[in-house]
Motif scaffolding. Structure first.
Motif, PDB file in Angstrom:
ATOM      1  N   VAL A  65      57.377  43.768 -44.860  1.00 15.38           N
ATOM      2  CA  VAL A  65      56.513  44.865 -45.304  1.00 15.38           C
ATOM      3  C   VAL A  65      55.774  44.459 -46.577  1.00 15.38           C
ATOM      4  O   VAL A  65      54.569  44.703 -46.731  1.00 15.38           O
ATOM      5  N   ARG A  66      56.496  43.833 -47.509  1.00 15.72           N
ATOM      6  CA  ARG A  66      55.844  43.360 -48.730  1.00 15.72           C
ATOM      7  C   ARG A  66      54.756  42.332 -48.422  1.00 15.72           C
ATOM      8  O   ARG A  66      53.681  42.336 -49.027  1.00 15.72           O
ATOM      9  N   LYS A  67      55.038  41.458 -47.459  1.00 14.29           N
ATOM     10  CA  LYS A  67      54.035  40.446 -47.081  1.00 14.29           C
ATOM     11  C   LYS A  67      52.796  41.108 -46.483  1.00 14.29           C
ATOM     12  O   LYS A  67      51.657  40.741 -46.803  1.00 14.29           O
ATOM     13  N   ALA A  68      53.012  42.094 -45.620  1.00 22.99           N
ATOM     14  CA  ALA A  68      51.879  42.798 -45.009  1.00 22.99           C
ATOM     15  C   ALA A  68      51.039  43.497 -46.068  1.00 22.99           C
ATOM     16  O   ALA A  68      49.803  43.454 -46.030  1.00 22.99           O
ATOM     17  N   LEU A  69      51.716  44.148 -47.028  1.00 26.78           N
ATOM     18  CA  LEU A  69      51.005  44.839 -48.098  1.00 26.78           C
ATOM     19  C   LEU A  69      50.160  43.853 -48.896  1.00 26.78           C
ATOM     20  O   LEU A  69      48.992  44.125 -49.215  1.00 26.78           O
ATOM     21  N   ARG A  70      50.729  42.709 -49.213  1.00 24.61           N
ATOM     22  CA  ARG A  70      49.992  41.695 -49.974  1.00 24.61           C
ATOM     23  C   ARG A  70      48.821  41.123 -49.176  1.00 24.61           C
ATOM     24  O   ARG A  70      47.695  41.019 -49.683  1.00 24.61           O
ATOM     25  N   ASP A  71      49.084  40.754 -47.934  1.00 23.75           N
ATOM     26  CA  ASP A  71      48.104  39.983 -47.161  1.00 23.75           C
ATOM     27  C   ASP A  71      46.969  40.820 -46.577  1.00 23.75           C
ATOM     28  O   ASP A  71      45.864  40.314 -46.378  1.00 23.75           O
ATOM     29  N   ARG A  72      47.231  42.108 -46.282  1.00 20.69           N
ATOM     30  CA  ARG A  72      46.246  42.858 -45.506  1.00 20.69           C
ATOM     31  C   ARG A  72      45.735  44.161 -46.131  1.00 20.69           C
ATOM     32  O   ARG A  72      44.727  44.698 -45.674  1.00 20.69           O
ATOM     33  N   TYR A  73      46.415  44.671 -47.136  1.00 25.01           N
ATOM     34  CA  TYR A  73      46.079  46.035 -47.548  1.00 25.01           C
ATOM     35  C   TYR A  73      45.858  46.243 -49.051  1.00 25.01           C
ATOM     36  O   TYR A  73      45.642  47.380 -49.471  1.00 25.01           O
ATOM     37  N   SER A  74      45.894  45.204 -49.857  1.00 23.04           N
ATOM     38  CA  SER A  74      45.873  45.402 -51.306  1.00 23.04           C
ATOM     39  C   SER A  74      44.579  44.991 -51.998  1.00 23.04           C
ATOM     40  O   SER A  74      44.269  45.508 -53.073  1.00 23.04           O
ATOM     41  N   GLU A  75      43.857  44.062 -51.433  1.00 23.32           N
ATOM     42  CA  GLU A  75      42.709  43.502 -52.146  1.00 23.32           C
ATOM     43  C   GLU A  75      41.695  44.582 -52.521  1.00 23.32           C
ATOM     44  O   GLU A  75      41.218  45.336 -51.669  1.00 23.32           O
ATOM     45  N   GLY A  76      41.401  44.666 -53.821  1.00 25.81           N
ATOM     46  CA  GLY A  76      40.417  45.615 -54.312  1.00 25.81           C
ATOM     47  C   GLY A  76      40.871  47.066 -54.306  1.00 25.81           C
ATOM     48  O   GLY A  76      40.068  47.975 -54.509  1.00 25.81           O
ATOM     49  N   LYS A  77      42.169  47.312 -54.121  1.00 29.36           N
ATOM     50  CA  LYS A  77      42.687  48.679 -53.979  1.00 29.36           C
ATOM     51  C   LYS A  77      43.492  49.107 -55.212  1.00 29.36           C
ATOM     52  O   LYS A  77      44.054  48.282 -55.935  1.00 29.36           O
ATOM     53  N   THR A  78      43.557  50.421 -55.407  1.00 26.22           N
ATOM     54  CA  THR A  78      44.512  50.987 -56.364  1.00 26.22           C
ATOM     55  C   THR A  78      45.759  51.371 -55.575  1.00 26.22           C
ATOM     56  O   THR A  78      45.673  52.019 -54.529  1.00 26.22           O
ATOM     57  N   VAL A  79      46.919  50.964 -56.060  1.00 24.22           N
ATOM     58  CA  VAL A  79      48.170  51.109 -55.300  1.00 24.22           C
ATOM     59  C   VAL A  79      49.191  51.892 -56.123  1.00 24.22           C
ATOM     60  O   VAL A  79      49.491  51.529 -57.264  1.00 24.22           O
ATOM     61  N   LEU A  80      49.729  52.939 -55.529  1.00 22.86           N
ATOM     62  CA  LEU A  80      50.816  53.720 -56.130  1.00 22.86           C
ATOM     63  C   LEU A  80      52.114  53.387 -55.402  1.00 22.86           C
ATOM     64  O   LEU A  80      52.200  53.534 -54.185  1.00 22.86           O
ATOM     65  N   THR A 108      48.084  48.627 -60.154  1.00 23.75           N
ATOM     66  CA  THR A 108      49.266  49.215 -59.518  1.00 23.75           C
ATOM     67  C   THR A 108      49.890  50.227 -60.463  1.00 23.75           C
ATOM     68  O   THR A 108      49.857  50.056 -61.684  1.00 23.75           O
ATOM     69  N   THR A 109      50.456  51.278 -59.866  1.00 22.39           N
ATOM     70  CA  THR A 109      51.224  52.265 -60.622  1.00 22.39           C
ATOM     71  C   THR A 109      52.607  52.356 -59.992  1.00 22.39           C
ATOM     72  O   THR A 109      52.729  52.598 -58.790  1.00 22.39           O
ATOM     73  N   LEU A 146      43.847  62.430 -59.842  1.00 23.34           N
ATOM     74  CA  LEU A 146      44.007  61.002 -59.540  1.00 23.34           C
ATOM     75  C   LEU A 146      44.067  60.788 -58.029  1.00 23.34           C
ATOM     76  O   LEU A 146      44.677  61.574 -57.307  1.00 23.34           O
ATOM     77  N   LYS A 147      43.431  59.729 -57.577  1.00 23.83           N
ATOM     78  CA  LYS A 147      43.470  59.370 -56.163  1.00 23.83           C
ATOM     79  C   LYS A 147      43.802  57.880 -56.048  1.00 23.83           C
ATOM     80  O   LYS A 147      43.329  57.063 -56.853  1.00 23.83           O
ATOM     81  N   PHE A 148      44.580  57.536 -55.032  1.00 15.87           N
ATOM     82  CA  PHE A 148      44.967  56.144 -54.817  1.00 15.87           C
ATOM     83  C   PHE A 148      44.540  55.693 -53.425  1.00 15.87           C
ATOM     84  O   PHE A 148      44.559  56.474 -52.471  1.00 15.87           O
ATOM     85  N   ASP A 149      44.180  54.398 -53.343  1.00 12.92           N
ATOM     86  CA  ASP A 149      43.785  53.841 -52.044  1.00 12.92           C
ATOM     87  C   ASP A 149      44.992  53.579 -51.157  1.00 12.92           C
ATOM     88  O   ASP A 149      44.915  53.688 -49.932  1.00 12.92           O
ATOM     89  N   VAL A 150      46.111  53.203 -51.776  1.00 11.32           N
ATOM     90  CA  VAL A 150      47.340  52.891 -51.041  1.00 11.32           C
ATOM     91  C   VAL A 150      48.512  53.548 -51.763  1.00 11.32           C
ATOM     92  O   VAL A 150      48.630  53.431 -52.988  1.00 11.32           O
ATOM     93  N   VAL A 151      49.376  54.226 -50.996  1.00  5.58           N
ATOM     94  CA  VAL A 151      50.586  54.816 -51.587  1.00  5.58           C
ATOM     95  C   VAL A 151      51.789  54.335 -50.779  1.00  5.58           C
ATOM     96  O   VAL A 151      51.815  54.451 -49.548  1.00  5.58           O
TER      97      VAL A 151
END
Length: 398
Positions: free
Chosen positions: A211-226, A247-248, A293-298
């Motif tokens: 799951v951590r790998k997927a978050l890093r590789d596919r869903y984080s670039e340029g995003k705000t993450v909570l 990241t928060t 506040l709004k986040f791209d990924v939670v």
């Protein structure tokens, strides 16, 4: 040979155990087992006294013991445990050979033939988790098997059979080299600091590796993450390394702050450019909503059950509400990583909690990715209820 008691299995449970179900539950047994000592071998028989299986007696929150063999003449001795440990180690050969991952599970309880026991590998060190006094009574045989098979750098243990399956506070060092902590391990090229002698947890949950790998590789670039219920910030690290703009991390435990700073530091990330909050997650939801506040990924990875002074959280009762709260602070087109390690319901049921939340918030969604336990967390064949981890990547549609 240890004392062997006979336990008569109720007719409705005979087929399950015959077909490979590994857990001996109290409800499956007809006769009184209260006088049996923990660690005793037990012979399971049907109502006509026909042999079904051999197990051990050991009380934990899941039952009163585990099946070890379905061969009546198989001896439960040093040779038996050596074979099980050797087979488990051989099954993880590719993990041992992988240079960019140096932390994984070597032995996963009933999935590898011995319920109530798990063994994890951390850069040459091993941590053995014991879930009942019953299995702990076999420690000499199992430690001998581990030493003969895996040549450990050092061994630590966690006793998890205090009241309600809680960790027994002790010095966890067993044998071999004493580790210098924090020990830095690799996971898919990311670094994590672990301490194998600092209470119940090591600092990272190995079952979330993919799951951590997927978050890093596919869903984080340029995003705000909570990252909620962030523990030591492992998901925050993977997001930051994946190119998240910020990241928060939010967790109620005071030690989450220094631990999260440490995880950022060992990856060369400036922790001051990240946001780390020590506070109740539900209080943070209200704070974030109040400040628009709004986040791209939670990331939602709550404990199965938690109690604070103000509130009790239970996954089965409260996950829908948790998702609803999350939707209020998730951007349109954003992503929610919904996770639970609760074993009392399956993936299908978990998705109903999510679906209900979206419907009540009048939102549409698409599930873009799903995960359960990684392959080193072997589960008993044909019994998916032992695959406790459920993770769903949910895209919030505009």
């Amino acid at each position: 040979m240890r004392y062997t008691a006979k336990l008569k299995v109720k007719p409705k449970s005979v087929k399950d155990i015959t077909n490979g179900y590994p857990l001996i539950s109290k409800d499956a047994i007809e006769n009184d087992e209260e006088k049996i000592e923990e660690g005793s071998l037990v012979q399971l028989v049907d109502s006509s006294n026909n042999y079904i299986a051999t197990g051990y007696y050991g009380i934990q929150n899941k039952g009163i013991g585990w099946v070890l063999s379905r061969k009546e003449k198989e001896k439960i001795d040093q040779t038996f445990f050596a074979k099980r440990v050797r087979e488990a180690v051989e099954k993880r050969a590719k993990f041992y050979a992988t240079e960019d991952t140096t932390a994984f599970r070597v032995f996963n309880g009933a999935g590898d033939g011995i319920g109530g026991l798990t063994i994890e590998f951390f850069a040459g060190f091993y941590v053995v988790n014991w879930y009942s006094e019953g299995i702990y009574s076999f420690r000499e045989e199992i430690y001998q098997a581990l030493n003969d098979t895996a040549d450990p750098r050092g061994v630590y243990e966690k006793l998890r059979f205090d009241k309600n399956g809680q960790y027994v506070d002790q010095d966890d060092y067993v044998s071999g080299e004493k580790g210098e902590f924090p020990l830095i391990v690799s996971e898919n090229g990311m670094s994590y600091a672990v301490d194998l002698n600092d209470g119940a947890m090591s600092g990272i949950f190995l079952d979330q590796r993919n799951v951590r790998k997927a978050l890093r590789d596919r869903y984080s670039e340029g995003k705000t993450v909570l990252n909620t219920f962030s523990y030591t910030g492992a998901f925050s690290v993977s997001a930051a390394l994946g190119g998240a703009t910020e990241t928060t991390s939010v967790d109620l435990a005071k030690r989450s702050l220094p631990k999260t700073i440490e995880q950022f530091a060992v990856n060369g990330i400036d922790y001051e450019s990240q946001d780390i909050k020590v506070m109740n997650v539900f209080d943070y939801f209200r704070y974030a909503e109040r400040h628009a506040l709004k986040f791209d990924v939670v990331v939602l990875d709550p404990p199965s059950f938690a109690r604070t002074k103000k509130k009790t959280f239970s996954t089965s009762k409260d996950y829908t509400k948790l998702v609803k709260n999350t939707l209020k602070i998730t951007s349109d087109g954003g992503l929610i990583v919904a996770s639970t390690n609760t074993a009392s319901f399956n993936m299908k049921k978990f998705k109903t909690f999510i679906d209900k939340a979206f419907k009540e918030m009048d939102k549409r969604y698409e599930i873009v990715e799903e995960h359960q336990l990684p392959e080193d967390f072997t589960v008993p064949h044909n019994f998916p209820e032992f695959n406790y981890l459920k993770v769903v990547f949910i895209k919030v549609l505009d």
